[in-house]
Write an enzyme that holds these catalytic residues in place. Structure first.
Site, PDB file in Angstrom:
ATOM      1  N   THR A 145       6.173  -1.619  10.642  1.00 25.18           N
ATOM      2  CA  THR A 145       4.905  -2.305  10.857  1.00 25.18           C
ATOM      3  C   THR A 145       5.091  -3.579  11.685  1.00 25.18           C
ATOM      4  O   THR A 145       6.146  -4.213  11.641  1.00 25.18           O
ATOM      5  CB  THR A 145       4.193  -2.658   9.519  1.00 25.18           C
ATOM      6  OG1 THR A 145       3.573  -3.956   9.627  1.00 25.18           O
ATOM      7  CG2 THR A 145       5.165  -2.692   8.354  1.00 25.18           C
ATOM      8  N   SER A 180       5.429 -10.089   2.621  1.00 27.17           N
ATOM      9  CA  SER A 180       5.142  -9.539   1.288  1.00 27.17           C
ATOM     10  C   SER A 180       6.323  -8.663   0.905  1.00 27.17           C
ATOM     11  O   SER A 180       7.155  -8.323   1.754  1.00 27.17           O
ATOM     12  CB  SER A 180       3.863  -8.684   1.303  1.00 27.17           C
ATOM     13  OG  SER A 180       4.117  -7.443   1.948  1.00 27.17           O
ATOM     14  N   TYR A 182       6.171  -5.590   0.264  1.00 30.00           N
ATOM     15  CA  TYR A 182       6.023  -4.386   1.087  1.00 30.00           C
ATOM     16  C   TYR A 182       6.683  -4.583   2.450  1.00 30.00           C
ATOM     17  O   TYR A 182       7.507  -3.773   2.888  1.00 30.00           O
ATOM     18  CB  TYR A 182       4.533  -4.050   1.259  1.00 30.00           C
ATOM     19  CG  TYR A 182       4.236  -3.238   2.498  1.00 30.00           C
ATOM     20  CD1 TYR A 182       4.680  -1.926   2.610  1.00 30.00           C
ATOM     21  CD2 TYR A 182       3.526  -3.786   3.579  1.00 30.00           C
ATOM     22  CE1 TYR A 182       4.430  -1.187   3.760  1.00 30.00           C
ATOM     23  CE2 TYR A 182       3.268  -3.053   4.716  1.00 30.00           C
ATOM     24  CZ  TYR A 182       3.725  -1.750   4.807  1.00 30.00           C
ATOM     25  OH  TYR A 182       3.479  -1.028   5.940  1.00 30.00           O
ATOM     26  N   HIS A 183       6.325  -5.674   3.129  1.00 27.28           N
ATOM     27  CA  HIS A 183       6.900  -5.907   4.459  1.00 27.28           C
ATOM     28  C   HIS A 183       8.419  -6.070   4.394  1.00 27.28           C
ATOM     29  O   HIS A 183       9.136  -5.668   5.311  1.00 27.28           O
ATOM     30  CB  HIS A 183       6.247  -7.135   5.105  1.00 27.28           C
ATOM     31  CG  HIS A 183       4.815  -6.927   5.481  1.00 27.28           C
ATOM     32  ND1 HIS A 183       3.772  -7.382   4.710  1.00 27.28           N
ATOM     33  CD2 HIS A 183       4.252  -6.278   6.531  1.00 27.28           C
ATOM     34  CE1 HIS A 183       2.623  -7.035   5.283  1.00 27.28           C
ATOM     35  NE2 HIS A 183       2.886  -6.363   6.393  1.00 27.28           N
ATOM     36  N   LYS A 186      10.188  -2.834   4.747  1.00 27.99           N
ATOM     37  CA  LYS A 186      10.212  -2.293   6.111  1.00 27.99           C
ATOM     38  C   LYS A 186      11.316  -2.954   6.929  1.00 27.99           C
ATOM     39  O   LYS A 186      11.954  -2.302   7.760  1.00 27.99           O
ATOM     40  CB  LYS A 186       8.859  -2.531   6.789  1.00 27.99           C
ATOM     41  CG  LYS A 186       7.714  -1.768   6.170  1.00 27.99           C
ATOM     42  CD  LYS A 186       7.783  -0.289   6.514  1.00 27.99           C
ATOM     43  CE  LYS A 186       6.509   0.435   6.116  1.00 27.99           C
ATOM     44  NZ  LYS A 186       6.508   1.848   6.502  1.00 27.99           N
ATOM     45  N   ASN A 241     -11.770  -1.419   8.981  1.00 28.20           N
ATOM     46  CA  ASN A 241     -12.464  -0.398   8.200  1.00 28.20           C
ATOM     47  C   ASN A 241     -13.331  -1.040   7.116  1.00 28.20           C
ATOM     48  O   ASN A 241     -14.463  -0.654   6.877  1.00 28.20           O
ATOM     49  CB  ASN A 241     -11.459   0.563   7.554  1.00 28.20           C
ATOM     50  CG  ASN A 241     -10.736   1.422   8.600  1.00 28.20           C
ATOM     51  OD1 ASN A 241     -11.061   1.364   9.789  1.00 28.20           O
ATOM     52  ND2 ASN A 241      -9.766   2.207   8.148  1.00 28.20           N
ATOM     53  N   TYR A 256     -10.728 -13.724   5.136  1.00 27.09           N
ATOM     54  CA  TYR A 256      -9.804 -14.522   4.318  1.00 27.09           C
ATOM     55  C   TYR A 256      -9.533 -15.845   5.031  1.00 27.09           C
ATOM     56  O   TYR A 256      -8.953 -15.867   6.121  1.00 27.09           O
ATOM     57  CB  TYR A 256      -8.473 -13.794   4.109  1.00 27.09           C
ATOM     58  CG  TYR A 256      -8.562 -12.494   3.317  1.00 27.09           C
ATOM     59  CD1 TYR A 256      -9.749 -12.072   2.718  1.00 27.09           C
ATOM     60  CD2 TYR A 256      -7.432 -11.696   3.160  1.00 27.09           C
ATOM     61  CE1 TYR A 256      -9.803 -10.883   2.001  1.00 27.09           C
ATOM     62  CE2 TYR A 256      -7.490 -10.503   2.430  1.00 27.09           C
ATOM     63  CZ  TYR A 256      -8.685 -10.101   1.862  1.00 27.09           C
ATOM     64  OH  TYR A 256      -8.746  -8.916   1.150  1.00 27.09           O
TER      65      TYR A 256
HETATM   66  N1  LIG Z   1      -2.419   2.453   7.694  1.00 27.22           N
HETATM   67  C1  LIG Z   1      -1.985   1.411   8.388  1.00 27.22           C
HETATM   68  O1  LIG Z   1      -2.752   0.537   8.795  1.00 27.22           O
HETATM   69  C2  LIG Z   1      -0.532   1.287   8.727  1.00 27.22           C
HETATM   70  C3  LIG Z   1      -0.130   0.243   9.576  1.00 27.22           C
HETATM   71  C4  LIG Z   1       1.218   0.092   9.884  1.00 27.22           C
HETATM   72  C5  LIG Z   1       2.136   0.978   9.359  1.00 27.22           C
HETATM   73  N2  LIG Z   1       1.740   1.974   8.535  1.00 27.22           N
HETATM   74  C6  LIG Z   1       2.769   2.863   7.970  1.00 27.22           C
HETATM   75  O2  LIG Z   1       2.459   4.210   8.209  1.00 27.22           O
HETATM   76  C7  LIG Z   1       2.869   5.011   7.086  1.00 27.22           C
HETATM   77  C8  LIG Z   1       1.711   5.824   6.588  1.00 27.22           C
HETATM   78  O3  LIG Z   1       0.645   4.953   6.205  1.00 27.22           O
HETATM   79  P1  LIG Z   1      -0.726   5.537   5.682  1.00 27.22           P
HETATM   80  O4  LIG Z   1      -1.761   4.535   5.987  1.00 27.22           O
HETATM   81  O5  LIG Z   1      -0.895   6.917   6.160  1.00 27.22           O
HETATM   82  O6  LIG Z   1      -0.449   5.511   4.088  1.00 27.22           O
HETATM   83  P2  LIG Z   1      -1.004   6.515   2.956  1.00 27.22           P
HETATM   84  O7  LIG Z   1      -0.834   5.815   1.663  1.00 27.22           O
HETATM   85  O8  LIG Z   1      -2.341   7.011   3.321  1.00 27.22           O
HETATM   86  O9  LIG Z   1       0.041   7.734   3.069  1.00 27.22           O
HETATM   87  C9  LIG Z   1       1.338   7.675   2.608  1.00 27.22           C
HETATM   88  C10 LIG Z   1       1.700   9.061   2.081  1.00 27.22           C
HETATM   89  O10 LIG Z   1       3.069   9.045   1.663  1.00 27.22           O
HETATM   90  C11 LIG Z   1       3.179   9.687   0.406  1.00 27.22           C
HETATM   91  N3  LIG Z   1       4.340   9.127  -0.306  1.00 27.22           N
HETATM   92  C12 LIG Z   1       4.535   7.857  -0.719  1.00 27.22           C
HETATM   93  N4  LIG Z   1       5.711   7.745  -1.366  1.00 27.22           N
HETATM   94  C13 LIG Z   1       6.274   8.981  -1.354  1.00 27.22           C
HETATM   95  C14 LIG Z   1       7.480   9.500  -1.882  1.00 27.22           C
HETATM   96  N5  LIG Z   1       8.341   8.733  -2.581  1.00 27.22           N
HETATM   97  N6  LIG Z   1       7.765  10.808  -1.689  1.00 27.22           N
HETATM   98  C15 LIG Z   1       6.911  11.597  -1.011  1.00 27.22           C
HETATM   99  N7  LIG Z   1       5.723  11.157  -0.504  1.00 27.22           N
HETATM  100  C16 LIG Z   1       5.413   9.854  -0.679  1.00 27.22           C
HETATM  101  C17 LIG Z   1       1.872   9.406  -0.302  1.00 27.22           C
HETATM  102  O11 LIG Z   1       1.596  10.333  -1.306  1.00 27.22           O
HETATM  103  C18 LIG Z   1       0.883   9.450   0.872  1.00 27.22           C
HETATM  104  O12 LIG Z   1       0.358  10.751   1.026  1.00 27.22           O
HETATM  105  C19 LIG Z   1       3.414   4.046   6.048  1.00 27.22           C
HETATM  106  O13 LIG Z   1       4.807   4.012   6.119  1.00 27.22           O
HETATM  107  C20 LIG Z   1       2.822   2.738   6.469  1.00 27.22           C
HETATM  108  O14 LIG Z   1       3.630   1.653   6.066  1.00 27.22           O
HETATM  109  C21 LIG Z   1       0.415   2.156   8.210  1.00 27.22           C
END
Ligand SMILES: NC(=O)c1ccc[n+]([C@@H]2O[C@H](COP(=O)([O-])OP(=O)(O)OC[C@H]3O[C@@H](n4cnc5c(N)ncnc54)[C@H](O)[C@@H]3O)[C@@H](O)[C@H]2O)c1
Ligand SMILES: NC(=O)c1ccc[n+]([C@@H]2O[C@H](COP(=O)([O-])OP(=O)(O)OC[C@H]3O[C@@H](n4cnc5c(N)ncnc54)[C@H](O)[C@@H]3O)[C@@H](O)[C@H]2O)c1
Lengths: 400, 400
Positions: A145, A180, A182-183, A186, A241, A256
């Protein structure tokens, strides 16, 4: 190409799986569906109702004749991951989305921080070890990210930076300032991937993605059974969103603090194209490369104003902006300039944020307005409980 | 001061606990004694026999009348850590040594990499959360390593670097290039500590320690029951200590590759002084500071030559240097210049490596020569199995 999509039941993963399958790649999804459990645990729901993964895959087959394989696997389970990665013929690419991806979730308490840390870092390590042991030719495409970089006072390059210092120079990993737990996972993943490419000669592309917005992609729009998730809550909902939903419901847009926080953004239609580009142009053996996967930068207040304009001009909806106490510890005024040339030079043609996209999201929100639980919108997770130094609470009553 | 020492049964921790207790600090040790189990598991043994922690503490009391408290606790057990950190009066400082600290151990296989990762990063997160929840005033003194930095082509500053870039500038975390799964855990710890100081206003000193050598400290020398561990094996043994044992036994000094790898070193007598200095000059609330805790830099070959000279001149021992295949992936010729002014400006007066110290280690090794298992010396863990690119095997028969 034979492509494995870990986390293919999620927001980015599902849209990407369909996009790649539509382009005749042989797609397998692995996911343990834990995100659906987390929603349940925290009483959250996607704005748009989503079908089960089996229904989704069947519908895709019915509509297109294309088969997507699905295996219910937890990436933190090493022997299961090995089995998948070892199966013949080997995967050309493994796209890794399968992580806990919410910063607020990781800041709820000790238990959520640890859960996020273990889920993400052990999952990542398992994938690296399994590739090393069974399929070192498979190209890892890992989602990182833009938040890993924080908000430094210098330009944000793509993963590495040329530093001149005391008359000497080197190209070094870009210094990260994650905001965070989370970050932090990554950043740790990136360091691990870099190390294994150097040491084991794995090949990987780290996609430092901006905040994703939008709902529609060509494939998701084909049928309500293919619907994608659309999060609006304080834990998984991302800012644009959420603003569109608030506008549709006549709820003030909750900014915020003063809203000067500037971030990188990308339309979900571009996310799926970036994944395609990364897979089809693999890193070389031993190469660790980083692409900043975003198309535009906006401040939070700018986004609120854009949504306000569209809702007032196109829908005649009165729309207020409410500045609420910032639950996060972050700079609200800062320099921010990020580079994103790598993906563009491989052919990405950015879909810029348009009034049309905002309008479509407001319409989507209106359509599913009865599914929205307004209580889920205001932030409930504080980075630092009782922080005296954050912006004073200037809410207008609706918001928190 | 009331000081908690996590990992106080180990090499640095035990010497530091005695040193602080001798200076009338009120010392409590926590340790789950797992290092003794790891030795057992891998058939390793300290050159110098060590007593149980209870015997050690009793002996210290008998000799000095000073009480060191001990609690058998695993830092990965959150509720136990909370109980300790929450007890009144609160600790002024928590010195955190309690980690798996061998790079080869972390590279053995997937299982050892994960064990190292969980032990170190979850332990660190638990300590941060427990401090946040129960004792934010306690000063965390955390052991990191100089190995976090890798070998960049520019000077290594203490934790942060002022970067000028495209006409702008910022002071940013120093870019890290860790070289094993062990080192990766330390980088992740540093990022987490930095984050929590910024966000929760914890106070912490990260001590990026060089490779420790030596055995004697004023307190350890008081009695054989106070003896410290002295590792010589391929997993936990560090380079200078290992060379002295090899010299004493008439075994060739095993240099990995050409031996141009330059690293930072520190005498254990200085380690204990640095810990004292860090505790007695605490970081401010919200401050995250980094001290590079080493006194000198040597290449591996230089160290071998120093040991060779002392053993030939002072002990009349024939001493060969054997260049063996480097089991690690690392540069064997590189720039290396590290800054270490922070601890010196707080009063550290470095104990430089002398022929006398080397001679005393050779004597110690001769004394316990019958305890040495020579099979434990040659490297058995490869960073990359069957790596074609490392130095050709020019062993002389003795060494692997
Ligand atoms: N959505 C955003 O704005 C955004 C921005 C930057 C980066 N990302 C990255 O993109 C990726 C996907 O994000 P997203 O928004 O689709 O998230 P999401 O929560 O919609 O999807 C993540 C999926 O991974 C699965 N998952 C999580 N842990 C798991 C595990 N241990 N084993 C198997 N499956 C597992 C979940 O069930 C889910 O279906 C993430 O790594 C996220 O950090 C997302
Ligand atoms: N020895 C060196 O050359 C060196 C160099 C740089 C940094 N360091 C750092 O200094 C610290 C101490 O190193 P050392 O050489 O004394 O190592 P050591 O193995 O001798 O001691 C570590 C101690 O921590 C304990 N421990 C480990 N995991 C634990 C857990 N989960 N809960 C409770 N106790 C636990 C072990 O039982 C052991 O007694 C480590 O963090 C290490 O990374 C050491």
């Amino acid at each position: 190409m034979k492509i494995l999509i870990a986390g293919g039941d999620g927001y980015c993963g599902w849209a990407s799986a369909l996009h790649l399958s539509a382009r005749n790649h042989d797609v397998t999804i692995i996911d343990n569906l834990i995100r659906r459990e987390w929603d349940f645990e925290h009483n959250l729901n996607s704005l748009v109702p989503i079908c089960t993964i089996d229904e989704r895959i069947q519908e895709w087959f019915r509509l297109t004749g294309k088969k997507i394989h699905f295996v219910n696997v937890d990436v933190t389970n090493y022997s299961e991951i090995c089995k998948i990665i070892n199966c013949e013929p080997k995967f050309d690419a493994l796209v890794h989305f399968a992580q806990q991806r919410s910063a607020p979730f990781s800041m709820i308490d000790h238990e959520h921080a640890i859960r996020t840390h273990i889920n993400n870092t052990v999952g990542n390590m398992n994938i690296l070890w399994a590739l090393h042991e069974y399929s070192p030719n498979t190209h890892l495409v890992k989602l990182g990210t833009m938040g890993e970089y924080g908000t430094p006072n210098i330009d944000v390059e793509e993963g590495f930076i040329n530093i001149e210092y005391n008359g000497r120079s080197d190209r070094l990993p870009y210094p990260k300032q994650p905001g965070s737990f989370y970050h932090l996972t990554k950043v740790s993943d990136s360091d691990q991937i870099n190390f294994t490419c150097r040491t084991w000669k794995l090949r990987a592309t780290d996609l430092n993605q901006g905040i994703v917005y939008g709902y529609s992609t060509a494939e998701v729009d084909l049928s309500p059974i293919l619907a994608n998730r659309f999060d609006y809550d304080h834990i998984f909902g991302t800012v644009l969103n959420r603003f569109c939903i608030q506008a549709a419901l006549g709820h003030p847009l909750t900014v915020y603090g003063i809203g000067g926080q500037t971030r990188s953004f990308i339309d979900i239609r571009d996310t799926v194209k970036c994944i395609e580009i990364a897979c089809e142009n693999p890193a070389k053996l031993g190469e660790y490369r980083v692409f900043n996967q975003f198309t535009e930068m906006f401040s939070v207040l700018q986004l609120a104003q854009l949504v306000q304009q569209v809702s007032e001009n196109q829908f005649n909806l009165k729309c207020k902006i409410a500045h609420i106490k910032n639950p996060r510890t972050e700079k609200e005024v800062h320099y921010y300039n990020c580079i994103n040339t790598n993906l563009c030079s491989l052919g990405l043609q950015p879909t810029l944020l348009s009034n049309e996209t905002i309008a479509s999201l407001i319409q989507l929100s209106t359509k599913y307005a009865d599914r929205v639980n307004l209580k889920l919108i205001p932030p409930q997770v504080q980075w630092k409980p009782d922080d005296e130094e954050t912006t004073p609470n200037i809410t207008n009553g609706h918001a928190h």
